[in-house]
Design a protein around this motif. Structure first.
Motif, PDB file in Angstrom:
ATOM      1  N   MET B 336       0.840  -1.204   0.000  1.00 36.64           N
ATOM      2  CA  MET B 336       0.000   0.000   0.000  1.00 36.64           C
ATOM      3  C   MET B 336       0.879   1.260   0.000  1.00 36.64           C
ATOM      4  SD  MET B 336      -2.981  -0.979  -0.403  1.00 36.64           S
ATOM      5  CE  MET B 336      -2.555  -2.557  -1.132  1.00 36.64           C
ATOM      6  N   PHE B 337       2.018   1.157   0.666  1.00 34.91           N
ATOM      7  CA  PHE B 337       2.956   2.298   0.650  1.00 34.91           C
ATOM      8  C   PHE B 337       3.429   2.541  -0.786  1.00 34.91           C
ATOM      9  CE2 PHE B 337       7.410   3.761   0.727  1.00 34.91           C
ATOM     10  CZ  PHE B 337       7.206   5.017   1.264  1.00 34.91           C
ATOM     11  N   PHE B 389       2.892   3.119   7.720  1.00 30.83           N
ATOM     12  CA  PHE B 389       2.520   1.813   7.202  1.00 30.83           C
ATOM     13  C   PHE B 389       3.535   0.793   7.724  1.00 30.83           C
ATOM     14  CE2 PHE B 389       0.111   3.446   3.224  1.00 30.83           C
ATOM     15  CZ  PHE B 389      -0.880   3.912   4.052  1.00 30.83           C
ATOM     16  N   ARG B 390       3.030  -0.415   7.891  1.00 32.92           N
ATOM     17  CA  ARG B 390       3.900  -1.435   8.495  1.00 32.92           C
ATOM     18  C   ARG B 390       4.259  -2.499   7.446  1.00 32.92           C
ATOM     19  NH1 ARG B 390       3.830  -0.901  14.078  1.00 32.92           N
ATOM     20  NH2 ARG B 390       4.280  -3.082  14.435  1.00 32.92           N
ATOM     21  N   VAL B 392       3.015  -6.582   7.399  1.00 32.50           N
ATOM     22  CA  VAL B 392       1.821  -7.393   7.123  1.00 32.50           C
ATOM     23  C   VAL B 392       0.569  -6.547   7.383  1.00 32.50           C
ATOM     24  CG1 VAL B 392       0.545  -9.472   7.741  1.00 32.50           C
ATOM     25  CG2 VAL B 392       3.037  -9.528   7.684  1.00 32.50           C
ATOM     26  N   ALA B 393       0.487  -5.963   8.578  1.00 36.80           N
ATOM     27  CA  ALA B 393      -0.627  -5.049   8.864  1.00 36.80           C
ATOM     28  C   ALA B 393      -0.368  -3.758   8.094  1.00 36.80           C
ATOM     29  CB  ALA B 393      -0.678  -4.770  10.349  1.00 36.80           C
ATOM     30  N   ILE B 394      -1.417  -3.185   7.519  1.00 33.07           N
ATOM     31  CA  ILE B 394      -1.187  -1.977   6.705  1.00 33.07           C
ATOM     32  C   ILE B 394      -0.655  -0.860   7.601  1.00 33.07           C
ATOM     33  CG2 ILE B 394      -2.281  -0.209   5.263  1.00 33.07           C
ATOM     34  CD1 ILE B 394      -4.008  -2.442   4.086  1.00 33.07           C
ATOM     35  N   SER B 395      -1.348  -0.635   8.713  1.00 32.50           N
ATOM     36  CA  SER B 395      -0.800   0.265   9.738  1.00 32.50           C
ATOM     37  C   SER B 395      -1.432  -0.136  11.050  1.00 32.50           C
ATOM     38  CB  SER B 395      -1.082   1.732   9.406  1.00 32.50           C
ATOM     39  OG  SER B 395      -2.370   2.087   9.827  1.00 32.50           O
ATOM     40  N   ALA B 396      -0.842   0.272  12.158  1.00 28.31           N
ATOM     41  CA  ALA B 396      -1.354  -0.162  13.464  1.00 28.31           C
ATOM     42  C   ALA B 396      -2.802   0.280  13.638  1.00 28.31           C
ATOM     43  CB  ALA B 396      -0.470   0.398  14.568  1.00 28.31           C
ATOM     44  N   SER B 397      -3.100   1.530  13.272  1.00 25.77           N
ATOM     45  CA  SER B 397      -4.456   2.029  13.509  1.00 25.77           C
ATOM     46  C   SER B 397      -5.461   1.367  12.572  1.00 25.77           C
ATOM     47  CB  SER B 397      -4.504   3.546  13.377  1.00 25.77           C
ATOM     48  OG  SER B 397      -3.786   3.965  12.265  1.00 25.77           O
ATOM     49  N   ILE B 398      -5.079   1.171  11.304  1.00 25.33           N
ATOM     50  CA  ILE B 398      -5.998   0.508  10.369  1.00 25.33           C
ATOM     51  C   ILE B 398      -6.246  -0.933  10.825  1.00 25.33           C
ATOM     52  CG2 ILE B 398      -6.196  -0.400   8.004  1.00 25.33           C
ATOM     53  CD1 ILE B 398      -4.745   2.173   7.075  1.00 25.33           C
ATOM     54  N   HIS B 399      -5.184  -1.589  11.273  1.00 24.59           N
ATOM     55  CA  HIS B 399      -5.310  -2.978  11.725  1.00 24.59           C
ATOM     56  C   HIS B 399      -6.203  -3.071  12.976  1.00 24.59           C
ATOM     57  CE1 HIS B 399      -4.266  -7.130  12.239  1.00 24.59           C
ATOM     58  NE2 HIS B 399      -3.903  -6.890  13.478  1.00 24.59           N
ATOM     59  N   ASP B 400      -5.969  -2.166  13.934  1.00 25.89           N
ATOM     60  CA  ASP B 400      -6.783  -2.187  15.152  1.00 25.89           C
ATOM     61  C   ASP B 400      -8.257  -1.941  14.835  1.00 25.89           C
ATOM     62  OD1 ASP B 400      -4.529  -2.630  16.566  1.00 25.89           O
ATOM     63  OD2 ASP B 400      -4.325  -0.606  17.379  1.00 25.89           O
ATOM     64  N   PHE B 401      -8.493  -1.005  13.947  1.00 28.37           N
ATOM     65  CA  PHE B 401      -9.867  -0.684  13.579  1.00 28.37           C
ATOM     66  C   PHE B 401     -10.526  -1.866  12.869  1.00 28.37           C
ATOM     67  CE2 PHE B 401     -12.836   2.067  10.864  1.00 28.37           C
ATOM     68  CZ  PHE B 401     -13.796   2.109  11.858  1.00 28.37           C
ATOM     69  N   ALA B 402      -9.749  -2.517  11.986  1.00 26.02           N
ATOM     70  CA  ALA B 402     -10.268  -3.690  11.272  1.00 26.02           C
ATOM     71  C   ALA B 402     -10.596  -4.819  12.260  1.00 26.02           C
ATOM     72  CB  ALA B 402      -9.245  -4.160  10.241  1.00 26.02           C
ATOM     73  N   GLU B 403      -9.745  -4.959  13.271  1.00 28.45           N
ATOM     74  CA  GLU B 403      -9.982  -5.976  14.319  1.00 28.45           C
ATOM     75  C   GLU B 403     -11.317  -5.724  15.001  1.00 28.45           C
ATOM     76  OE1 GLU B 403      -7.563  -8.267  16.595  1.00 28.45           O
ATOM     77  OE2 GLU B 403      -7.445  -8.854  14.474  1.00 28.45           O
ATOM     78  N   VAL B 404     -11.562  -4.461  15.336  1.00 33.28           N
ATOM     79  CA  VAL B 404     -12.807  -4.116  16.020  1.00 33.28           C
ATOM     80  C   VAL B 404     -13.997  -4.417  15.120  1.00 33.28           C
ATOM     81  CG1 VAL B 404     -14.187  -2.167  16.869  1.00 33.28           C
ATOM     82  CG2 VAL B 404     -11.791  -2.371  17.531  1.00 33.28           C
TER      83      VAL B 404
END
Lengths: 411, 415
Positions: B336-337, B389-390, B392-404
């Motif tokens: 994505m980066f 951006f990270r 495997v996870a796109i970014s920590a915040s996007i990943h956390d939000f997706a988890e929720v």
């Protein structure tokens, strides 16, 4: 109020963007945890006498008695804190909307910029790990309500009980957030005459006296409880803490009256290292702020007006004792930021021509002259969330790095 | 604005970006490097012309021949630091060059694009997960190529750079080469005579060398995989932070040829990818709309020649080259980066090459955005909140939000 459709449209567009950014801030910084400093304080209550910082715990106990569920456990304490934080955010959004509705259409841009700048610091501050559930946000809750009344111009006497409740939540209120009421009251004293002026003098004097007396009492005469009280509060704090964790320093200081100065000395050193570096990093904003207040005072025509506007930056000095005596510099910096942002926003809503015009001029100048102006908001966002002892993550990295290689205070 | 103040403003721009870069670095840098990234430096051409062996060989050269780094964790850490600094320096050289070449009337737009690119690029390789990863080296190659394209001189050097990129990591063909390729085609389509022939040759040789190397690396078979794997394992351990760990998955999959596509770890990563990607596109949808709107305007602008409009279309769809990576690998944060970098960098290059058309349409878009949203600066702040951006996870915040959204279904704290 809704007759001006273009103003309403502009406000609604801003609200959409504002909520989007606030949501992104929430998603990014929400820590999903309430740490021991902020659960321990819920164990303080007035069943042990009129102790300092006892109001929140008393309300929490009251809630426990009111609802059929037992909420003296970590998960409930954390979720109730989360709900309370959301409610307070809601009040903040209402205050923001109210300020925008009260602001003249031609000055909306400035008010929106300040609101956004404040939100960048405010939203992550109380959703992130270190400060979720801090008594500070409850003090800000009553402060927001008081500001709504001050802008509305009705029932302003309620500022007196609000101030008293805030000192009962945390006596540090006197230094941290009381000035947010103090300056608008002083401003109104300057702006009004006759009976109205007397009313504001009375509100200011009464609130000031009450918070001062309560501060002296809580700071010097309420730490008289003995070991038994300590043990009892400790037991309840352990029930409320995540994994039974208790913030013992708070208990020994507030209940047994043991001065934490010696224990906190290394952290004072960290603070003294961090503050000048933080000021350097934030220097673009400090320069803009100094330029703004210089312009405001210059623009004021009469001597009285000059004094009135000179008091605006001067009232922020109430926070100074905290910098000298206490260690949570992240919180003190946020208090300073809140003061300037909220007071200027109130002046926008009260239609102060000089302040609003100078802010507008400054923003327009920055946007026109510097191509990197968009970077200013992003730059501010690199310094969030503000922490407590360490000012923020950047300062923590720097001070720990300096400590590890050169100072060897803790490392 | 007077000439002197314009000049002053211009001088202030790059130091302001440098200050931002420094703050980003201090904020995200954690003085640590992941085991996966240290393991990759243990691969080198002693084992044959193996995939991803170039950086390891370079490290070996710095260690054995030059003697500037040690063969341990500190050595790989410093080596990576050197190239990280090089990346940021090259990025600033690229910025300076673009600002120098850009027509005066497009300069403001260019600066806004540079700020926007910096928001994504500055924190990217300072985080512990991406510090010293192979993508850093690939982006050095990419930025060097972009510098040559903007300069318009010694562009044939793109060919060896492309080969080096493929040797660093053959995923280069899907993740990075597309930008170089598309810009070469753009130049070829919009030039005539000898210059057009030059770009035809450069593009053709670039493409052929990339495809040839890709076929070689993709079908590469190690002669004694077990022996090589155990040797690399020893080296990788010596280079790791603890001195004991190594990238087991990489060795098993890439050298021993094990199929790990159904392993628990890979399935979890795939699940994360599937959850993160739609959330990413939803959160970034305002920018996608802006992007398509911009291309639509450029493509439907009848004042442009047919060839130019075709080249814009190519630019829009050139990013599809990244699709194979999305189906075959899990590093969505990095992809994505690259996707973001592809579009922003291509606009930067086009404006720097004097494409006033792009800048004019960008002005229209900016006016439209101003009409719709009162504080346009927010569009710079918003993506910053969703970075860095990270891997495997796109970014920590996007990943956390997706988890929720997909797993927890609540923001409340669970027992």
């Amino acid at each position: 109020m809704f007759q001006n459709k273009t103003k309403l449209k502009s406000i609604l567009q801003f609200v959409f963007v504002f909520l989007l950014v606030c949501f992104a801030l929430f998603v990014t910084y929400y820590g999903q945890e309430v740490r021991r400093y902020n659960t321990t304080i819920l164990a303080f209550n007035y069943s042990y006498g009129f102790i300092s910082r006892g109001l929140l715990g008393t309300l929490y106990l009251g809630l426990d008695a009111l609802i059929p569920k037992d909420i003296i456990n970590y998960v409930d304490a954390a979720n109730i804190t989360f709900i309370a934080t959301n409610v307070i955010m809601g009040i903040f959004f209402f205050l923001a909307l109210y300020i925008l509705l009260k602001t003249k259409e031609k000055y909306l841009n400035g008010a929106q910029n300040i609101l956004l700048f404040f939100a960048i610091f405010f939203v992550p501050m109380y959703y992130s790990l270190r400060n979720m559930g801090r008594p500070d946000i409850y003090m800000l809750f009553l402060t927001f309500l008081g500001l709504i009344l001050l802008i509305w111009g009705k029932m302003e006497w309620l500022i007196i009980p609000f101030s008293i409740f805030n000192v009962m939540i945390h006596q540090g209120y006197v230094f941290l957030f009381y000035n947010i009421f103090m300056y608008p009251l002083i401003y109104k004293i300057f702006q009004t005459t006759g009976k109205k002026q007397k009313k504001y003098i009375a509100i200011l004097a009464t609130s000031f006296l009450s918070v001062s007396v309560l501060f002296l009492y809580f700071n010097f005469f309420s730490h008289i409880s003995g070991q038994e009280t300590y043990d009892s509060i400790y037991a309840m704090a352990a029930q409320l803490g995540n994994g039974g964790e208790v913030y013992e320093t708070l208990l020994t200081h507030e209940i047994l009256g043991i001065d934490p100065w010696d224990q906190e000395w290394p952290q004072h050193i960290y603070n003294f290292i961090e503050l000048p570096i933080y000021c350097l990093i934030m220097s673009p904003f400090i320069v803009l702020g100094v330029r703004l207040f210089r312009n405001i005072i210059t623009a004021a025509e009469t001597k009285v007006d000059k004094i009135k506007y000179a008091l605006l930056p001067l009232c922020s000095a109430t926070i100074l004792p905290c910098y000298i005596l206490k260690i949570d510099f992240g919180r003190w910096i946020f208090a300073g930021l809140s003061y300037f942002a909220l007071v200027v926003l109130v002046l926008y809503a009260l239609h102060d021509e000089i302040v609003t015009e100078q802010v507008e001029k400054l923003i327009a100048d920055v946007q026109a002259r510097y191509a990197y102006a968009p970077l200013l908001l992003v730059y501010a966002a690199t310094t969030i969330p503000l922490h407590d002892i360490h000012i923020n993550e950047i300062m923590r990295s720097i001070s720990e790095w300096l400590d590890y290689y050169y100072l060897h205070i803790i490392a | 604005m007077s000439d002197s103040s314009t000049k002053k403003n211009f001088i202030r721009f790059l130091p302001a970006l440098a200050a931002f870069a420094l703050v980003c670095f201090i904020r995200h840098f954690k003085f640590t490097m992941s085991t996966y990234n240290t393991t990759l430096l243990a691969l080198n051409y002693d084992y044959g012309f193996i995939p991803r062996g170039f950086v390891g060989t370079l490290f070996q050269f710095a260690n054995e021949t030059l003697g500037i780094v040690e063969w341990n964790y500190l050595g790989v850490f410093n080596f990576s630091g050197l190239f990280t600094v090089m990346f940021y320096v090259l990025l600033f050289v690229f910025y300076k060059l673009c600002l120098d070449r850009c027509p005066e009337e497009s300069k403001r737009n260019l600066k806004h694009l540079l700020v926007f690119l910096s928001i994504f690029a500055f924190p990217m390789y300072t985080t512990s997960v991406n510090y010293g990863c192979l993508d850093l080296y690939l982006n050095i190659v990419l930025v060097l190529s972009l510098i040559l394209l903007v300069l318009g001189k010694a562009e044939w050097l793109i060919l060896p750079l492309g080969i080096i990129g493929m040797c660093i990591n053959h995923d280069f063909i899907f993740t990075h080469a597309m930008l170089i390729g598309v810009l070469l085609i753009y130049k070829w389509m919009n030039r005539q005579g000898k210059t057009q022939i030059k770009y035809t040759v450069i593009f053709a040789v670039f493409l052929i060398s990339c495809i040839t190397l890709f076929s070689h690396f993709e079908s590469y078979n190690y002669e004694n995989p077990k022996e090589i794997a155990s040797e690399i394992k020893v080296s990788a351990k010596a280079l790791s932070e603890t001195g004991k760990s190594y990238g087991k998955t990489y060795l098993e999959e890439e050298i021993l040829g094990k199929d790990l596509s159904l392993s628990e770890e890979r399935l979890e990563q795939n699940e994360d990818n599937v959850q993160d990607l739609p959330v990413f596109f939803v959160l970034f949808s305002p920018y996608l709309i802006m992007l398509f709107y911009l291309f639509l305007r450029m493509f439907t602008d009848t004042t442009n020649t047919y060839t130019k409009r075709l080249s814009y279309l190519l630019l829009l769809f050139g990013s599809v080259c990244i699709l194979p990576m999305l189906f075959t690998d899990v590093y969505y944060g990095r992809y994505m980066f690259q996707l973001v970098l592809y579009y922003i960098a291509s606009f930067i290059v086009l404006i720097s090459l004097g494409e006033n058309n792009v800048s004019n349409h960008l002005n229209y878009i900016k006016t439209d955005i101003k009409k719709l949203t009162p504080l346009t600066f927010v569009w710079f702040l918003y993506p910053f909140l969703l970075t860095p951006f990270r891997a495997v996870a796109i970014s920590a915040s996007i990943h956390d939000f997706a988890e929720v959204i997909f797993t927890e279904l609540t923001f409340f704290i669970q027992p």
